[in-house]
Every structure is written in structure tokens, then in C-alpha cells.
Scaffold this motif. Structure first.
Motif, PDB file in Angstrom:
ATOM      1  N   ASN A 332       0.826  -1.211   0.000  1.00 19.24           N
ATOM      2  CA  ASN A 332       0.000   0.000   0.000  1.00 19.24           C
ATOM      3  C   ASN A 332       0.860   1.259   0.000  1.00 19.24           C
ATOM      4  N   LEU A 333       1.870   1.281   0.861  1.00 18.68           N
ATOM      5  CA  LEU A 333       2.711   2.471   1.002  1.00 18.68           C
ATOM      6  C   LEU A 333       3.536   2.714  -0.259  1.00 18.68           C
ATOM      7  N   ILE A 334       4.069   1.644  -0.838  1.00 17.67           N
ATOM      8  CA  ILE A 334       4.872   1.792  -2.053  1.00 17.67           C
ATOM      9  C   ILE A 334       4.008   2.303  -3.199  1.00 17.67           C
ATOM     10  N   LEU A 359      10.846  -9.709  -0.324  1.00 11.47           N
ATOM     11  CA  LEU A 359       9.882  -9.911  -1.406  1.00 11.47           C
ATOM     12  C   LEU A 359      10.188 -11.181  -2.192  1.00 11.47           C
ATOM     13  N   ILE A 360      11.456 -11.454  -2.426  1.00 11.69           N
ATOM     14  CA  ILE A 360      11.833 -12.689  -3.120  1.00 11.69           C
ATOM     15  C   ILE A 360      11.428 -13.904  -2.288  1.00 11.69           C
ATOM     16  N   LYS A 361      11.623 -13.816  -0.988  1.00 13.54           N
ATOM     17  CA  LYS A 361      11.192 -14.906  -0.099  1.00 13.54           C
ATOM     18  C   LYS A 361       9.703 -15.176  -0.274  1.00 13.54           C
ATOM     19  N   CYS A 362       8.914 -14.105  -0.400  1.00 14.59           N
ATOM     20  CA  CYS A 362       7.468 -14.264  -0.555  1.00 14.59           C
ATOM     21  C   CYS A 362       7.098 -14.788  -1.939  1.00 14.59           C
ATOM     22  N   LEU A 363       7.857 -14.409  -2.969  1.00 16.03           N
ATOM     23  CA  LEU A 363       7.618 -14.960  -4.305  1.00 16.03           C
ATOM     24  C   LEU A 363       7.825 -16.475  -4.323  1.00 16.03           C
ATOM     25  N   TRP A 376       2.793  -7.523  -6.534  1.00 17.80           N
ATOM     26  CA  TRP A 376       2.208  -6.178  -6.602  1.00 17.80           C
ATOM     27  C   TRP A 376       3.193  -5.129  -6.084  1.00 17.80           C
ATOM     28  N   ALA A 377       3.809  -5.410  -4.945  1.00 17.51           N
ATOM     29  CA  ALA A 377       4.787  -4.473  -4.398  1.00 17.51           C
ATOM     30  C   ALA A 377       5.952  -4.272  -5.371  1.00 17.51           C
ATOM     31  N   THR A 419       5.009  -6.222 -13.198  1.00 23.03           N
ATOM     32  CA  THR A 419       6.403  -6.055 -12.796  1.00 23.03           C
ATOM     33  C   THR A 419       7.343  -6.252 -13.978  1.00 23.03           C
ATOM     34  N   LEU A 420       7.167  -7.336 -14.704  1.00 26.21           N
ATOM     35  CA  LEU A 420       8.040  -7.611 -15.845  1.00 26.21           C
ATOM     36  C   LEU A 420       7.925  -6.522 -16.902  1.00 26.21           C
ATOM     37  N   GLY A 421       6.710  -6.046 -17.138  1.00 25.23           N
ATOM     38  CA  GLY A 421       6.536  -4.965 -18.099  1.00 25.23           C
ATOM     39  C   GLY A 421       7.228  -3.697 -17.663  1.00 25.23           C
TER      40      GLY A 421
END
Length: 528
Positions: A332-334, A359-363, A376-377, A419-421
Motif C-alpha cells: 500500500n505504502l509503495i 519480497l523474493i522470499k514471498c515470491l 504487486w509491491a 512487474t516484468l513490463g
């Protein structure tokens, strides 16, 4: 939520405005609406996070005199009819005990309240409906009257807490009790009584918008905030959980009022820095709703130490219940304030390295919510400077995102696509097409992402299909040696675009037809 559209609506953009703006603008321009939509639908995420919006209280609060479970508390091998009859009889005893006077009367009240509380706390057979039909709620309201002993107040509030944890109509039966429950949050009440009343209020607030509005109209925000600032960990935790239920929207008024209360932001900082994981988790949910609904809260939070503390928790914790709200709050903040990316997540600082690692850990997680929120972040960080794009591109995130866009659930594939785009373009800031970062584009296409984007073009969701078309435009325009159209053709991209030839949506029809005409016209293949 993160799977909500991030592209301009057809009514708000000219036919080619979508891909002329570049994928970065598509993400940033609708960030606020996406955050608000998250707040409305977030109850589903909390269930997936194993955090119930309403909670039954089975064990005594920390600090009470009663043992956690007495030998006779469990009711085993009793049928539903027997337990319902016992509940009705107990409510009748509750009524009789109210009129008793003299020696032993108070002890009898406590005993009967405790019997009812045990019935309502047992998990085998739901007995809330039986208690309500027997008339328990108006009696419990009388037992909450001021001047009663703390033990009586605690037991009565405990009973009401578990009634409020029932079905929607059962929760609504507590309406007559709300004024006294709110009153007992005040400074004159003992901490235990106030905490139990906060629990009951949290269950009521978790039921829906109508009951939240009623609570707010009756003045619950200030006393509940005071309780959230308690020095007692369990009290602050219960109050923070109740507060997150209370301010979850969709009306931002409560969130705006909360962030303006003196001491709230400092308490959030303290709990995120020093609180145990349970307390930090509940406080993170408060930050989620503040950052989803209140622009003022966003401004204050991103300029405090909260982002760094959230990133620290994201980096160091493996607790799913904590990671989900921490990640959602960061997302949200980002998305909300450029200050987060431009001034907090500075490339070269340890904080951005920690954030990216988290974030990578969560991916990599098996949890769908974590993968979606992390994507999303990252999409919003990737919409930042070239340095941010490069940092993500050279990290482990890129192959993970390519894997997600080709194999994950729809909402995750769409976030990975953003993200990739974003990694492939540097928007020009005017009406010209965005500048392509060829190195990134080639690596992402060669890494296997193109079929995933073409699959998005075939989506029934117009915004998602538009995202896919934007990426195909990048490939056909920017892939070296004019090989882009051929790559798109090899993956059946022409067929995917031609489905829009007679589409009802004018913007999509013009975009797809324009790309087909430009790259696959009469001259296509003549120079081979």
C-alpha cells in the motif's frame, strides 16, 4: 486487492493512450483506487491468513485468577439437544440470580455466568442461538451494569464476546449491549474488563459495515484507541485487533480520525519495533487499513520509521500470519507515495536490499496471497527509477516472476506481468511511446515470459488483455533485428490479437488492430 485492475478504463483514455503512457503509468495512476478496493475485500485475505475477523474466547485473559481449563470445563459426549436444554436452563438461572438478594447472591451470579460462558466457549456444538432464544443478551446487559464486581463484569463480557463471534444475525443481537461495552473501555474499568469488552467489540466490528458504523456513532474510537496504547501487551494486542476491524472501511473517516489521535503513530512504531510477533501482527493490520484508506496516514507513515520497521519484519520473519499484513502494508505504502521509492527505498542502501530479499522470499512461498502481494509491491518498485529496475532485474526476482506469469493463478500472473513490463520501459513523460530497455526485454522474452503475456491477451478481462497487448507492442517494436513480430507469431500472438477485430471495446479494438496492421501488414516477411 492486488488483483484489481491497474490499467486506465476505456472511458478515461484515448485509443492508444494505454500503451503510450507505458506500463509504469498504468500502475501508478490507479494506485489509490486499488488500495481502497483492497480494504473493502480484505476480509477474504484475512481468512486465508488464518486470522479470523471474529474470534471465540475459550481461555481466560492473561492476568485473570481463573485457571486456564478446569477439569470439569469440557463437555464430552453430550448431544446437541442436551446441551441446548442445558443452555436454556442456565439462562433461566441467570434470570433468577438477578433477583436474588442476601448472602451468597453474588457468588451465585458468578457461578451461573461462568456456567453459561463455558457452554458458549465449548467448540463441539454451537450454542449461541440457543442462548439468544432463551433471552441471554438482555440479561447479560443487566449484568454489565456499573457498580458490579469485576468478576461479574468479566464473565458477562466474555459471554457477549462469544455470542458476537456467531453468525451475522447472532452478532447483531448485541446491539443493546454496545453502549455498556463501550463504556467499560473507559479508564474507570479494570484492564481485564476493558480488554474483554474490546474483544466483544472487535467481534461486532468484524461483522460488517453497518455494525462498524453503529459502533463509531456511539463513540468507540477514542476509548478503544486509549486501550491500544496500553502498556500491557495482551491488552494492546486485543485492542489493535479490534481497531483493525473497526477502521477497515470502506468509509475512510475512522482511519482519518485514528491517525490524528496523539500518540497513535508513536505506539505503532514502538509495537513494530519492540512488540512480540502477535502484537506486531495486529498492529501491522492497523497499518494496512490506515494506508489503504487515509491519505494523511500515508503521508505521516512513509515519513516515519514505520516502513523500515515493516521491512525489517518482512526480512526476518517466516510467520505467515505476520508476513501477510506486513507485506500488504508495504505494498500500500509503495503504491501510494513516490516518497517510498524515491527517498526510503534508495538503491545502494541496506533497506532496499532487505526489502528485495523479503519480497523474493514471498515470491518463493507456497502461499498464494504472499506471491500475489509480493508481485504487486515489486510492480510499483519497478515503476521507479532505472536503478530500481536494474536492481530487480539482476536479482532472483526476475526468473521467479517469469515462472509465475506462465504457471501461477490468474491474479498472480497479472501482477507478475506488471512487474516484468515495468522492468522493460522508461516512460518518456509525454505522449511518445516509452523508451525500451532492450537488455531487460530480451532477457525476459528469452527467459520464456512471452507465452504468459499472450495468454493474458486472451483474457476475458479487458484491462488484463490490454496489459498483454502493451507488452506485445514492446516486443514487436523493441526486440533486436526486427525479430519481435516473428516471436509473437510463433506463439500464436496474431490469433490472440485478432480476437479483438470486432470487439465491443473501442480502445482494445483499435489497439489490437493497429498492432496487427503495423507489424503484420502486406510487407510482413518480405525482408526475410
Amino acid at each position: 486487492m492486488a488483483d484489481d485492475s491497474a490499467s486506465p478504463s476505456p472511458s478515461s483514455a484515448s485509443p492508444l493512450q494505454n500503451h503510450r503512457d507505458g506500463i509504469k503509468s498504468s500502475v501508478r495512476n490507479t494506485a489509490a483506487s486499488r488500495r481502497r478496493e483492497q480494504a473493502i475485500a480484505i476480509g477474504k485475505e484475512r481468512r486465508e491468513a488464518l486470522i479470523r475477523a471474529k474470534r471465540v474466547c475459550r481461555a481466560p485473559l492473561s492476568g485473570s485468577n481463573e485457571a486456564e481449563m478446569e477439569e470439569g470445563d469440557m463437555m464430552v459426549d453430550e448431544g446437541k439437544a442436551s446441551l441446548e436444554a442445558k443452555t436454556a436452563n442456565t439462562v433461566e438461572e441467570l434470570k433468577s440470580a438477578l433477583s436474588n438478594q442476601g448472602k451468597g447472591a453474588q457468588k451465585k451470579k458468578i457461578e451461573v455466568l461462568r456456567d453459561l460462558r463455558r457452554l458458549l466457549s465449548q467448540p463441539e456444538v454451537p450454542l449461541v442461538d440457543a442462548a439468544i432464544k432463551a433471552g441471554a443478551v438482555p440479561l447479560l446487559v443487566q449484568y454489565l451494569s456499573f457498580g458490579s464486581s469485576d468478576e461479574q463484569l468479566l464473565e458477562a463480557a466474555w459471554c457477549l464476546t462469544n455470542i458476537a463471534a456467531g453468525e451475522p444475525e447472532e452478532t447483531k443481537s448485541l446491539l443493546p449491549a454496545l453502549p455498556l461495552l463501550i463504556a467499560h473501555l473507559g479508564e474507570k474499568s479494570s484492564t481485564l474488563v476493558a480488554e474483554q469488552c474490546a474483544w466483544a467489540i472487535g467481534n461486532v466490528a468484524g461483522e460488517g459495515v453497518e455494525l462498524r458504523s453503529t459502533l463509531l456513532a456511539q463513540g468507540v474510537l477514542q476509548p478503544l484507541t486509549r486501550l491500544m496504547l496500553s502498556n500491557k501487551g495482551s491488552t494492546a494486542r486485543t485492542a489493535a485487533w479490534a481497531m483493525s476491524n473497526l477502521i477497515k472501511g470502506p468509509d475512510p473517516k475512522a482511519a482519518n480520525e485514528l491517525i490524528n489521535v496523539d500518540g497513535v503513530l508513536n505506539a505503532i512504531i514502538m509495537y513494530l519495533e519492540k512488540g512480540d510477533e502477535e502484537l506486531a501482527t495486529e498492529v501491522a493490520w492497523v497499518v494496512v487499513y490506515l494506508s489503504a484508506l487515509s491519505e494523511r496516514a500515508i503521508t505521516l507513515i512513509v515519513r516515519s520509521s514505520v516502513p523500515q520497521l515493516l521491512i525489517g519484519r518482512l526480512f526476518s520473519s517466516d510467520n505467515l500470519q505476520m508476513l501477510i499484513p506486513v507485506l500488504r502494508a508495504l505494498g500500500n505504502l509503495i503504491a501510494a507515495d513516490d516518497y517510498m521509492v524515491d527517498s526510503v527505498l534508495l538503491v545502494g542502501n541496506n533497506i532496499i536490499d532487505q526489502a528485495l530479499s523479503g519480497l523474493i522470499k514471498c515470491l518463493k512461498s507456497d502461499n498464494r496471497v504472499l506471491r500475489k502481494e509480493a508481485s504487486w509491491a515489486l510492480s510499483n518498485i519497478a515503476a521507479g527509477s532505472f536503478e530500481h529496475k536494474k536492481l530487480i532485474f539482476v536479482s532472483e526476482a526476475t526468473p521467479l516472476l517469469i515462472h509465475l506469469i506462465t504457471s501461477a493463478q490468474f491474479d498472480i500472473r497479472r501482477e507478475a506481468a506488471y512487474t516484468l513490463g515495468n522492468l522493460c520501459v522508461v516512460p518518456t513523460g509525454n505522449c511518445e511511446l516509452p523508451t525500451i530497455i532492450v537488455e531487460h526485454l530480451v532477457a525476459i522474452v528469452d527467459g520464456g515470459a512471452l507465452p504468459g503475456f499472450i495468454h493474458l491477451v486472451r483474457s476475458a478481462d479487458v484491462d488484463t488483455a490490454g496489459l498483454g497487448l502493451q507488452f506485445l507492442e514492446l516486443v514487436m517494436r523493441g526486440y533486436p533485428n526486427k525479430q519481435g513480430p516473428k516471436l509473437v507469431e510463433m506463439e500464436d500472438g496474431i490469433e490472440a490479437m485478432e480476437r479483438f477485430q470486432f470487439h465491443d471495446n473501442e480502445q482494445m479494438r483499435n489497439m489490437a488492430n493497429g498492432l496487427v496492421d503495423e507489424y503484420f501488414g502486406e510487407d510482413y516477411g518480405l525482408d526475410e
